[in-house]
Design a protein around this motif. Structure first.
Motif, PDB file in Angstrom:
ATOM      1  N   ILE A   1       0.795  -1.369  -0.026  1.00 48.59           N
ATOM      2  CA  ILE A   1      -0.110  -0.004  -0.086  1.00 48.59           C
ATOM      3  C   ILE A   1       0.791   1.187   0.001  1.00 48.59           C
ATOM      4  CG2 ILE A   1      -1.714   1.450   1.121  1.00 48.59           C
ATOM      5  CD1 ILE A   1      -2.600  -1.341   2.523  1.00 48.59           C
ATOM      6  N   PRO A   2       0.775   2.130  -0.928  1.00 43.83           N
ATOM      7  CA  PRO A   2       1.828   3.245  -1.133  1.00 43.83           C
ATOM      8  C   PRO A   2       1.468   4.092   0.290  1.00 43.83           C
ATOM      9  CG  PRO A   2       0.308   3.042  -2.801  1.00 43.83           C
ATOM     10  CD  PRO A   2      -0.369   2.110  -2.169  1.00 43.83           C
ATOM     11  N   ALA A   3       2.939   4.490   0.504  1.00 39.95           N
ATOM     12  CA  ALA A   3       2.956   5.514   2.012  1.00 39.95           C
ATOM     13  C   ALA A   3       1.894   6.780   1.771  1.00 39.95           C
ATOM     14  CB  ALA A   3       4.428   5.731   2.049  1.00 39.95           C
ATOM     15  N   LYS A   4       1.597   7.255   0.518  1.00 43.82           N
ATOM     16  CA  LYS A   4       1.161   8.561   0.595  1.00 43.82           C
ATOM     17  C   LYS A   4      -0.631   8.235   0.660  1.00 43.82           C
ATOM     18  CE  LYS A   4       0.498   8.348  -4.653  1.00 43.82           C
ATOM     19  NZ  LYS A   4       0.768   8.880  -5.820  1.00 43.82           N
ATOM     20  N   LYS A   5      -1.073   6.712   0.643  1.00 43.45           N
ATOM     21  CA  LYS A   5      -2.180   6.476   0.934  1.00 43.45           C
ATOM     22  C   LYS A   5      -2.735   6.079   2.554  1.00 43.45           C
ATOM     23  CE  LYS A   5      -4.309   5.749  -3.304  1.00 43.45           C
ATOM     24  NZ  LYS A   5      -5.439   6.027  -3.765  1.00 43.45           N
ATOM     25  N   ALA A   6      -2.623   7.114   2.903  1.00 39.23           N
ATOM     26  CA  ALA A   6      -2.759   7.167   4.507  1.00 39.23           C
ATOM     27  C   ALA A   6      -4.381   6.655   5.083  1.00 39.23           C
ATOM     28  CB  ALA A   6      -2.582   8.609   5.333  1.00 39.23           C
ATOM     29  N   ASP A   7      -5.335   6.951   3.971  1.00 44.47           N
ATOM     30  CA  ASP A   7      -6.450   6.616   4.320  1.00 44.47           C
ATOM     31  C   ASP A   7      -6.693   5.128   4.218  1.00 44.47           C
ATOM     32  OD1 ASP A   7      -5.942   6.857   1.575  1.00 44.47           O
ATOM     33  OD2 ASP A   7      -7.985   7.243   1.012  1.00 44.47           O
ATOM     34  N   VAL A   8      -6.096   4.349   2.918  1.00 45.33           N
ATOM     35  CA  VAL A   8      -6.123   3.066   3.070  1.00 45.33           C
ATOM     36  C   VAL A   8      -5.220   2.385   4.087  1.00 45.33           C
ATOM     37  CG1 VAL A   8      -5.352   1.242   1.721  1.00 45.33           C
ATOM     38  CG2 VAL A   8      -6.296   3.271   0.561  1.00 45.33           C
ATOM     39  N   ARG A   9      -4.129   2.764   4.360  1.00 46.21           N
ATOM     40  CA  ARG A   9      -3.138   2.231   5.355  1.00 46.21           C
ATOM     41  C   ARG A   9      -4.080   2.209   6.788  1.00 46.21           C
ATOM     42  NH1 ARG A   9       1.467   4.779   6.621  1.00 46.21           N
ATOM     43  NH2 ARG A   9       0.935   6.650   5.695  1.00 46.21           N
ATOM     44  N   PHE A  10      -4.713   3.180   7.134  1.00 39.23           N
ATOM     45  CA  PHE A  10      -5.360   3.438   8.360  1.00 39.23           C
ATOM     46  C   PHE A  10      -6.985   3.063   8.134  1.00 39.23           C
ATOM     47  CE2 PHE A  10      -1.325   5.884   8.663  1.00 39.23           C
ATOM     48  CZ  PHE A  10      -0.553   5.188   9.550  1.00 39.23           C
ATOM     49  N   SER A  11      -7.350   2.827   7.449  1.00 35.52           N
ATOM     50  CA  SER A  11      -8.796   2.153   6.937  1.00 35.52           C
ATOM     51  C   SER A  11      -9.596   3.522   7.455  1.00 35.52           C
ATOM     52  CB  SER A  11      -9.162   1.040   7.644  1.00 35.52           C
ATOM     53  OG  SER A  11     -10.425   0.466   7.464  1.00 35.52           O
ATOM     54  N   LEU A  12      -9.662   4.568   6.634  1.00 33.49           N
ATOM     55  CA  LEU A  12     -10.442   5.562   6.980  1.00 33.49           C
ATOM     56  C   LEU A  12     -10.973   6.023   5.480  1.00 33.49           C
ATOM     57  CD1 LEU A  12      -8.408   7.781   9.446  1.00 33.49           C
ATOM     58  CD2 LEU A  12     -10.589   6.560   9.942  1.00 33.49           C
ATOM     59  N   LYS A  13     -12.243   6.713   5.615  1.00 39.38           N
ATOM     60  CA  LYS A  13     -12.402   7.753   4.474  1.00 39.38           C
ATOM     61  C   LYS A  13     -11.682   8.646   4.029  1.00 39.38           C
ATOM     62  CE  LYS A  13     -17.629   6.999   5.057  1.00 39.38           C
ATOM     63  NZ  LYS A  13     -18.938   7.599   5.166  1.00 39.38           N
TER      64      LYS A  13
ATOM     65  N   GLU B   1      -0.986  10.730  11.516  1.00 33.04           N
ATOM     66  CA  GLU B   1      -0.604   9.218  11.181  1.00 33.04           C
ATOM     67  C   GLU B   1      -0.753   8.659  12.547  1.00 33.04           C
ATOM     68  OE1 GLU B   1       2.061   8.369   8.244  1.00 33.04           O
ATOM     69  OE2 GLU B   1       1.030   9.159   6.579  1.00 33.04           O
ATOM     70  N   LYS B   2       0.022   9.153  13.719  1.00 35.36           N
ATOM     71  CA  LYS B   2       0.225   8.763  14.788  1.00 35.36           C
ATOM     72  C   LYS B   2      -1.251   8.318  15.508  1.00 35.36           C
ATOM     73  CE  LYS B   2       4.681  10.257  15.915  1.00 35.36           C
ATOM     74  NZ  LYS B   2       5.487  11.119  16.979  1.00 35.36           N
ATOM     75  N   ILE B   3      -2.274   9.291  15.196  1.00 31.72           N
ATOM     76  CA  ILE B   3      -3.507   9.538  15.748  1.00 31.72           C
ATOM     77  C   ILE B   3      -4.185   8.292  14.914  1.00 31.72           C
ATOM     78  CG2 ILE B   3      -5.703  10.801  15.775  1.00 31.72           C
ATOM     79  CD1 ILE B   3      -3.896  13.197  16.309  1.00 31.72           C
ATOM     80  N   MET B   4      -4.145   8.237  13.535  1.00 28.00           N
ATOM     81  CA  MET B   4      -4.768   7.076  12.931  1.00 28.00           C
ATOM     82  C   MET B   4      -4.335   5.852  13.272  1.00 28.00           C
ATOM     83  SD  MET B   4      -5.299   8.745   9.149  1.00 28.00           S
ATOM     84  CE  MET B   4      -3.962  10.002   8.872  1.00 28.00           C
ATOM     85  N   GLU B   5      -3.123   5.678  13.665  1.00 26.34           N
ATOM     86  CA  GLU B   5      -2.652   4.326  14.061  1.00 26.34           C
ATOM     87  C   GLU B   5      -3.151   3.968  15.374  1.00 26.34           C
ATOM     88  OE1 GLU B   5       1.602   1.839  14.159  1.00 26.34           O
ATOM     89  OE2 GLU B   5       1.656   4.042  14.134  1.00 26.34           O
ATOM     90  N   ALA B   6      -3.153   4.982  16.241  1.00 31.63           N
ATOM     91  CA  ALA B   6      -3.777   4.742  17.539  1.00 31.63           C
ATOM     92  C   ALA B   6      -5.434   4.214  17.401  1.00 31.63           C
ATOM     93  CB  ALA B   6      -3.974   5.944  18.444  1.00 31.63           C
TER      94      ALA B   6
END
Length: 458
Positions: free
Chosen positions: A140-152, A169-174
């Motif tokens: 999964i591309p690093a720029k795809k934060a929405d996909v990596r952290f499963s968000l709209k 990204e720290k918040i999304m990972e949490a």
């Protein structure tokens, strides 16, 4: 053993089908499906983990499934789509589940619930996904934060705009972490916390003092339902997150006070205030839903709290209801409807339902409730505003806008009301001294939350 495993996965399938395809609420659907099953505690935990886990990882799962499909995911039969999603979660994210077992069991399920022949496609796709394993996630591309952290994408974009890419990204990972369950002993009935710990141990429930909030107890097992415990039925405790408990501590109501809780249901914070007042004084608890108000009444009755009076009322029109309420109160609590972005790890349904447009619409409701509620604060009295979101526009920006048009109100410090260990975070210490504070989920392991304390000038 296989039949029970089949029953567990079939139960999870029915829950996910209802939530993902029919917009059911996961907590209500789970409770309904599990109440009629013969599954043991371990199997129920597996079902719960699969349902919440699949919903939490839904955008990541869908992204990884697409390359293996010959048509859009949305064009699949709902039963096939659900089997693929729950199977993918087991293969990629479940702990203690062998890939071959996950694939085999999901294919067996598909053979029963999907159109004839669909099990072959389910088998082929899950086997390919299984063979890639962690490499699928790494691609999964690093720029795809929405996909990596499963968000709209719109929600991920908002978080990045508000907090910057690294912090967001720290918040999304949490938000991908499994939350712990915490309970609040009923201070009106429980004088020694150790006694409650002992009562819980008698029924096989382990509890320990929380290291940050000493008034709270941590319960291992996160999403388990302990409402059947005798100690719960006898009103010795309430299930409440640490962040939500802070609202009561910040409000710090005194015995004999008159309190207005403008959006009280389901009653957790209302009850906390009453307990802190030692059931002395009066609390008017309002809500726009009769069904939810009934929950407040039931909570008060279970906890033995007699100072809470409920009233059906839409607090966006609070200024008109003078004959049924006190004219002014020592304390007014506005725990307003919000986007709930601070609870993404605890309520995964929010990942599915929240949109930018809904967030914007909620801000109008929040403003209206504040505008009406502030009229009920007596001079020298306190106004508490709280949300379970980390959207600055619903939080500090909302308070700043309010104070700009209401010079008779001022923020007051509440650092002296918070647990000392929480204030080891310099940011929280500084914010609480200024009277408004945002809890971020990546820092304290708590729900995202916002609290502001204001006083009406004398």
């Amino acid at each position: 053993m296989q039949p029970k495993q089949d029953e567990a996965r079939n139960t999870a399938y029915l829950c996910l089908l209802e939530v993902l395809e029919n917009r059911g609420y996961s907590n209500l659907v789970l409770k309904q499906e599990l109440s009629g099953s013969s599954l043991n505690e371990k199997e129920r935990s597996f079902v719960t983990a699969m349902v919440y886990g699949t919903i939490t990882r839904i955008y990541t799962i869908d992204h990884l499934l697409v390359p293996y499909l010959k048509k859009d995911l949305s064009a699949l039969d709902p039963s096939v789509r659900t089997c693929l999603r729950m199977g993918a979660w087991q293969v990629l994210f479940a702990y203690g589940v062998k890939d071959y077992a996950a694939v085999s069991a999901t294919v067996d399920l598909a053979r029963k619930v999907c159109p004839k022949g669909a099990e072959s496609m389910v088998n082929a796709i899950l086997r390919k996904l299984s063979s890639e394993g962690e490499h699928a996630l790494e691609k999964i591309p690093a720029k795809k934060a929405d996909v990596r952290f499963s968000l709209k994408s719109e929600i991920a974009g908002c978080l990045i705009k508000w907090y910057g890419k690294e912090k967001a990204e720290k918040i999304m990972e949490a938000f991908l972490q499994i939350p712990e369950m915490t309970i609040r002993p009923n201070a009106f009935r429980v004088k020694k916390t150790e006694e409650l710990i002992g009562e819980l141990q008698k029924t096989g429930i382990r509890a320990a003092l929380d290291p940050i909030v000493p008034e709270a107890l941590d319960i291992p097992g996160n999403r388990m339902d302990i409402s059947d415990a005798a100690a719960y039925k006898n009103g010795l405790f309430s299930v409440q997150s640490l962040s939500a408990m802070l609202v009561g501590f910040v409000a710090a109501p005194e015995k004999g006070w008159s309190v207005l809780d403008t959006c009280s249901a389901p009653g957790g914070k209302t009850a906390h205030l009453a307990e802190m007042m030692n059931n002395e004084g009066h609390i008017d608890a309002l809500d726009a839903s009769d069904i939810r108000l009934k929950m407040v009444d039931e909570t008060a009755q279970r906890l033995g709290l007699s100072i809470i009076s409920t009233l059906h009322y839409d607090c966006t029109y609070l200024r008109e209801e003078k004959e049924k309420l006190l004219i002014e109160y020592d304390l007014v609590l506005c725990d307003v409807p919000c986007s709930g972005l601070g609870l993404l790890h605890r309520k995964p349904d929010i990942r599915l339902s929240m949109t930018y447009e809904k967030m914007q619409a909620l801000q109008e409701v929040q403003e209206s409730i504040l505008e009406n509620s502030c009229l009920r604060v007596k001079r020298g009295g306190f106004l508490i505003y709280s949300t379970c979101t980390i959207n600055p526009n619903e939080n500090e920006n909302r308070i700043d806008a309010f104070l700009n048009t209401h010079p008779d109100f001022e923020c007051v410090p509440f650092d002296d009301k918070l647990p000392p260990d929480l204030l080891s975070n310099p940011r929280l210490l500084l914010q609480s001294k200024k009277g408004k504070m945002t809890i971020l989920p990546d820092e304290e392991g708590m729900d995202g939350f916002f609290i502001a304390k204001m006083r009406r000038r004398s």
